[in-house]
Write an enzyme that holds these catalytic residues in place. Structure first.
Site, PDB file in Angstrom:
ATOM      1  N   TYR A  71       0.852  -1.176   0.000  1.00 27.72           N
ATOM      2  CA  TYR A  71       0.000   0.000   0.000  1.00 27.72           C
ATOM      3  C   TYR A  71       0.899   1.240   0.000  1.00 27.72           C
ATOM      4  O   TYR A  71       1.674   1.443   0.922  1.00 27.72           O
ATOM      5  CB  TYR A  71      -0.926   0.018   1.220  1.00 27.72           C
ATOM      6  CG  TYR A  71      -2.144  -0.857   1.065  1.00 27.72           C
ATOM      7  CD1 TYR A  71      -3.356  -0.330   0.631  1.00 27.72           C
ATOM      8  CD2 TYR A  71      -2.070  -2.219   1.336  1.00 27.72           C
ATOM      9  CE1 TYR A  71      -4.478  -1.132   0.480  1.00 27.72           C
ATOM     10  CE2 TYR A  71      -3.194  -3.034   1.190  1.00 27.72           C
ATOM     11  CZ  TYR A  71      -4.392  -2.476   0.763  1.00 27.72           C
ATOM     12  OH  TYR A  71      -5.490  -3.278   0.603  1.00 27.72           O
TER      13      TYR A  71
ATOM     14  N   HIS B  96      -4.060  -2.643  -8.259  1.00 24.89           N
ATOM     15  CA  HIS B  96      -5.322  -3.347  -7.991  1.00 24.89           C
ATOM     16  C   HIS B  96      -6.455  -2.368  -7.715  1.00 24.89           C
ATOM     17  O   HIS B  96      -7.530  -2.457  -8.300  1.00 24.89           O
ATOM     18  CB  HIS B  96      -5.147  -4.288  -6.805  1.00 24.89           C
ATOM     19  CG  HIS B  96      -6.374  -5.091  -6.491  1.00 24.89           C
ATOM     20  ND1 HIS B  96      -7.322  -4.684  -5.567  1.00 24.89           N
ATOM     21  CD2 HIS B  96      -6.828  -6.260  -6.995  1.00 24.89           C
ATOM     22  CE1 HIS B  96      -8.287  -5.582  -5.505  1.00 24.89           C
ATOM     23  NE2 HIS B  96      -8.013  -6.548  -6.357  1.00 24.89           N
ATOM     24  N   HIS B  97      -6.243  -1.430  -6.786  1.00 24.45           N
ATOM     25  CA  HIS B  97      -7.247  -0.392  -6.568  1.00 24.45           C
ATOM     26  C   HIS B  97      -6.600   0.807  -5.897  1.00 24.45           C
ATOM     27  O   HIS B  97      -5.483   0.735  -5.383  1.00 24.45           O
ATOM     28  CB  HIS B  97      -8.452  -0.909  -5.759  1.00 24.45           C
ATOM     29  CG  HIS B  97      -8.193  -1.135  -4.299  1.00 24.45           C
ATOM     30  ND1 HIS B  97      -7.857  -2.349  -3.769  1.00 24.45           N
ATOM     31  CD2 HIS B  97      -8.239  -0.283  -3.246  1.00 24.45           C
ATOM     32  CE1 HIS B  97      -7.717  -2.257  -2.454  1.00 24.45           C
ATOM     33  NE2 HIS B  97      -7.937  -1.005  -2.115  1.00 24.45           N
TER      34      HIS B  97
ATOM     35  N   HIS C 159      -3.134   0.334  -3.857  1.00 22.86           N
ATOM     36  CA  HIS C 159      -2.904  -1.060  -3.483  1.00 22.86           C
ATOM     37  C   HIS C 159      -2.296  -1.773  -4.681  1.00 22.86           C
ATOM     38  O   HIS C 159      -2.921  -1.900  -5.728  1.00 22.86           O
ATOM     39  CB  HIS C 159      -4.225  -1.717  -3.083  1.00 22.86           C
ATOM     40  CG  HIS C 159      -4.124  -3.195  -2.865  1.00 22.86           C
ATOM     41  ND1 HIS C 159      -5.223  -4.029  -2.855  1.00 22.86           N
ATOM     42  CD2 HIS C 159      -3.058  -4.018  -2.650  1.00 22.86           C
ATOM     43  CE1 HIS C 159      -4.845  -5.270  -2.650  1.00 22.86           C
ATOM     44  NE2 HIS C 159      -3.531  -5.292  -2.533  1.00 22.86           N
TER      45      HIS C 159
ATOM     46  N   HIS D 257     -17.159  -3.987  -4.173  1.00 25.82           N
ATOM     47  CA  HIS D 257     -15.743  -4.386  -4.143  1.00 25.82           C
ATOM     48  C   HIS D 257     -15.523  -5.540  -3.181  1.00 25.82           C
ATOM     49  O   HIS D 257     -15.975  -5.524  -2.033  1.00 25.82           O
ATOM     50  CB  HIS D 257     -14.880  -3.199  -3.725  1.00 25.82           C
ATOM     51  CG  HIS D 257     -13.411  -3.518  -3.663  1.00 25.82           C
ATOM     52  ND1 HIS D 257     -12.649  -3.715  -4.789  1.00 25.82           N
ATOM     53  CD2 HIS D 257     -12.567  -3.692  -2.615  1.00 25.82           C
ATOM     54  CE1 HIS D 257     -11.403  -3.978  -4.445  1.00 25.82           C
ATOM     55  NE2 HIS D 257     -11.328  -3.977  -3.126  1.00 25.82           N
TER      56      HIS D 257
ATOM     57  N   HIS E 162     -12.465  -9.202  -2.857  1.00 21.24           N
ATOM     58  CA  HIS E 162     -11.191  -9.710  -3.371  1.00 21.24           C
ATOM     59  C   HIS E 162     -11.416 -11.023  -4.121  1.00 21.24           C
ATOM     60  O   HIS E 162     -12.435 -11.201  -4.773  1.00 21.24           O
ATOM     61  CB  HIS E 162     -10.186  -9.832  -2.237  1.00 21.24           C
ATOM     62  CG  HIS E 162      -9.558  -8.521  -1.869  1.00 21.24           C
ATOM     63  ND1 HIS E 162      -8.680  -8.366  -0.818  1.00 21.24           N
ATOM     64  CD2 HIS E 162      -9.674  -7.286  -2.424  1.00 21.24           C
ATOM     65  CE1 HIS E 162      -8.281  -7.115  -0.732  1.00 21.24           C
ATOM     66  NE2 HIS E 162      -8.885  -6.434  -1.695  1.00 21.24           N
TER      67      HIS E 162
ATOM     68  N   MET F  99     -12.666  -8.677   1.546  1.00 24.07           N
ATOM     69  CA  MET F  99     -13.391  -7.452   1.837  1.00 24.07           C
ATOM     70  C   MET F  99     -14.825  -7.616   1.350  1.00 24.07           C
ATOM     71  O   MET F  99     -15.133  -8.513   0.569  1.00 24.07           O
ATOM     72  CB  MET F  99     -12.762  -6.254   1.122  1.00 24.07           C
ATOM     73  CG  MET F  99     -11.377  -5.889   1.558  1.00 24.07           C
ATOM     74  SD  MET F  99     -10.796  -4.413   0.662  1.00 24.07           S
ATOM     75  CE  MET F  99      -9.252  -4.106   1.529  1.00 24.07           C
TER      76      MET F  99
END
Length: 581
Positions: free
Chosen positions: A203, A237-238, A305, A383, A385, A458
């Site tokens: 992160y 990823h995001h 991320h 959202h 994973h 998540m």
């Protein structure tokens, strides 16, 4: 009105137009799939275009979650101009469908066109529903003999898109949004000369001051667009974007670095969330995201991320976010709110589960702090994973379900999108919102913990709405009190300092024990994060002195018989994946 670029208009003034298009990049040529969706006819018309050299066989598949086996499909032999309704069984062998549910409209040397009903009630056909559709496109240049679909003769590509939108949206026309006369474009990205670390999950935080004075004047952000460095699309990823509540200092580095500025803890007001596969966020003409005018310079923080599965080293990245801002304020201030599950290992999923649901709650005790007239939701982004399969948010009033904010029964973490909500959904103070995620952990032999890592899980719905309220986060988890009481009574775990993750790890998760945990999640008390924009909880108001945000009774509902669903036992589809093992 164009709110999100990934919104497809399927009907304009009663006539069909192109709903969408994907281009599959195969070894020797590209194959393009275009489609038109008709709600009146409850059908989709596909046109498949192919180049040269022409393949011997072309396969167009519709997969529930990207697997090649247990997939519905269409097989085309260009030489014979033959189209066949097929499916791939669990052993990757291609089978002709007993019920040929396609209507071939046209075949030429460059393309073929066919029509199929959205739902055929054939258990070997894919049911096209609102949410993500995963396309599997394959071609074989060597042989017309199909054989095993895992053969190296087949060249594959996977794509994601929306085939079906909500019916209410089909007559909405796109409206070109021109640039505001006084608009400014701001890019917040990394100028770091340090490569990404060679670990799976990183992160990274980038803190920047707005490059113009915001002390005395209020602005509206009217567009937010991700900037992903070319070649790094598979790593980013995001991203989340935060406004800082205090003057910080510019910084760039690992979000968990102890050298990170202390005042960066005030960078907690979420204003945008982006995930892999998503386009820009464009606000409706009546609303904009506010900032500035509070007597200090405004800072923003972009949190990225990185999912570096191959643990590559030496990768440089300059990704970030671009904002379009204006001094020409719109009628309403907009905001974003997080619904779903708290990022906690209390929200964890046993291994070996085909469809394990967990719900996060935004109860009336928190929505009571919304504006008197409620809020109007115009956008939603779901959202999860890697094990997330089905995600949705339900809307309750007076204990009765009155609708859904957004649903994706074919969710993929590799292609995420902001869903326009039209007409806007009004949520009143006292309403309840529940966000449910269904997980598939059949390929895992250990507990999947709730958390931030890509291997963790998540369950979030970022809702975009106006007018802005001070409620920023409304999420839940099973309360620690309830969870530890369960482990104490069921497994004699009495040590209060044992980490929750270890409590889960100590259990041999048989089917009956997994069912027990599901029952506990379904009825147990909650820990609630009902957070204000500065990160503090709202006061908890209740006549029951035994309750608090840390140990609150779950909201109670009763079902609304008018909510229509497709019964998988009455009208089956490939998506249902009924397992007879």
């Amino acid at each position: 009105m164009r709110i999100f670029l990934l919104f497809f208009v399927c009907f304009i003034l009663g006539g069909p137009t192109e709903c969408g298009k994907i281009v599959a990049d195969l070894e020797k040529t590209n194959i393009t799939v275009k489609w038109f969706t008709s709600f009146e006819n409850q059908a989709v018309e596909f046109s498949i275009w192919y180049g040269f050299p022409t393949p011997a066989v072309i396969f167009i598949g519709f997969s529930d979650h990207g697997d090649v086996n247990n997939t519905d499909g269409i097989l085309f032999y260009p030489k014979y101009e033959k189209v066949e309704d097929v499916w791939i069984d669990r052993n990757y062998h291609l089978q002709s469908d007993w019920s040929q549910d396609i209507n071939v409209l046209r075949v030429t040397r460059s393309h073929f066109v066919f029509r199929r009903k959205l739902v055929t009630c054939d258990p070997k056909d894919y049911a096209f529903q609102a949410g993500t559709t995963e396309f599997l496109v394959a071609a074989n240049w060597k042989s017309e003999r199909v054989g095993n679909m895992q053969s190296n003769d087949w060249k594959w590509d996977k794509k994601f898109d929306l085939v079906v939108e909500k019916q209410e949206s089909r007559t909405i026309q796109e409206e070109t949004i021109g640039e505001e006369v006084d608009s400014k474009v701001v890019l917040v990205n990394s100028n770091s000369k340090e490569p990404l670390p060679g670990v799976e999950t990183t992160y990274k935080c980038i803190i920047r001051r707005m490059p113009f004075s915001t002390q005395k004047r209020k602005f509206h952000i009217i567009r937010m667009e991700p900037f992903v460095a070319k070649g790094n699309e598979h790593l980013v990823h995001h991203m989340e974007v935060f406004l800082c509540r205090d003057e910080v200092e510019e910084w760039n580095g690992d979000c968990n670095d102890p050298q990170k500025p202390k005042k960066s803890s005030t960078c907690s007001h979420v204003i945008a969330a982006w995930a892999m596969g998503e386009g820009p966020i464009v606000y409706p003409s009546e609303a904009g995201l506010p900032f500035g005018g509070n007597g200090q310079d405004e800072y923003v923080m972009v949190e990225i991320h990185y999912n570096n599965v191959e643990k590559l080293t030496g990768v440089m990245d300059n990704s970030g976010f671009q904002f379009t801002v204006t001094e020409n304020l719109r009628k309403y201030d907009a905001a974003i709110m997080e619904l779903g599950l708290i990022y906690s290992d209390a929200n964890s999923i046993p291994p070996g589960q085909k469809a394990f649901p967990i719900s996060g709650y935004c109860p009336s005790q928190c929505t009571r702090f919304l504006p008197e007239g409620g809020i109007n939701i115009f956008g939603s982004q779901l959202h999860a994973h890697l094990t997330g399969r089905k995600l949705w948010t339900s809307h309750y009033r007076n204990g009765v379900k009155i609708g859904e904010i957004n649903r994706d029964d074919h969710y993929s973490p590799h292609w995420q999108h902001l869903q326009e909500i039209k007409p806007y959904i009004n949520v009143q103070p006292g309403d309840v919102l529940t966000t449910t995620c269904v997980y598939d952990t059949r390929k895992r032999d250990k507990m999947t913990l709730g958390g931030y890592g890509i291997a963790d899980e998540m369950c979030v719905n970022y809702i975009y709405y106006y007018p802005a309220s001070n409620v920023e986060v409304c999420k839940s988890a099973i309360s620690n009190t309830t969870l530890r009481q369960y482990f104490r009574q069921r497994y004699q775990e009495t040590n209060p300092s044992t980490p929750i993750s270890q409590l889960y790890a100590n259990v041999d998760w048989t089917p009956s024990r997994a069912e027990e945990l599901f029952n506990l999640y379904s009825v147990g008390n909650l820990k609630m994060d009902c957070l204000q924009s500065h990160g503090d909880r709202f006061p908890f108001i209740s006549d029951d002195k035994r309750q608090s945000w840390n140990n609150m009774a779950k909201p109670r509902f009763h079902s609304n018989p008018t909510v229509e669903t497709r019964d998988p036992y009455e009208c089956p589809a490939m998506n249902d994946l009924v397992n007879f093992d």
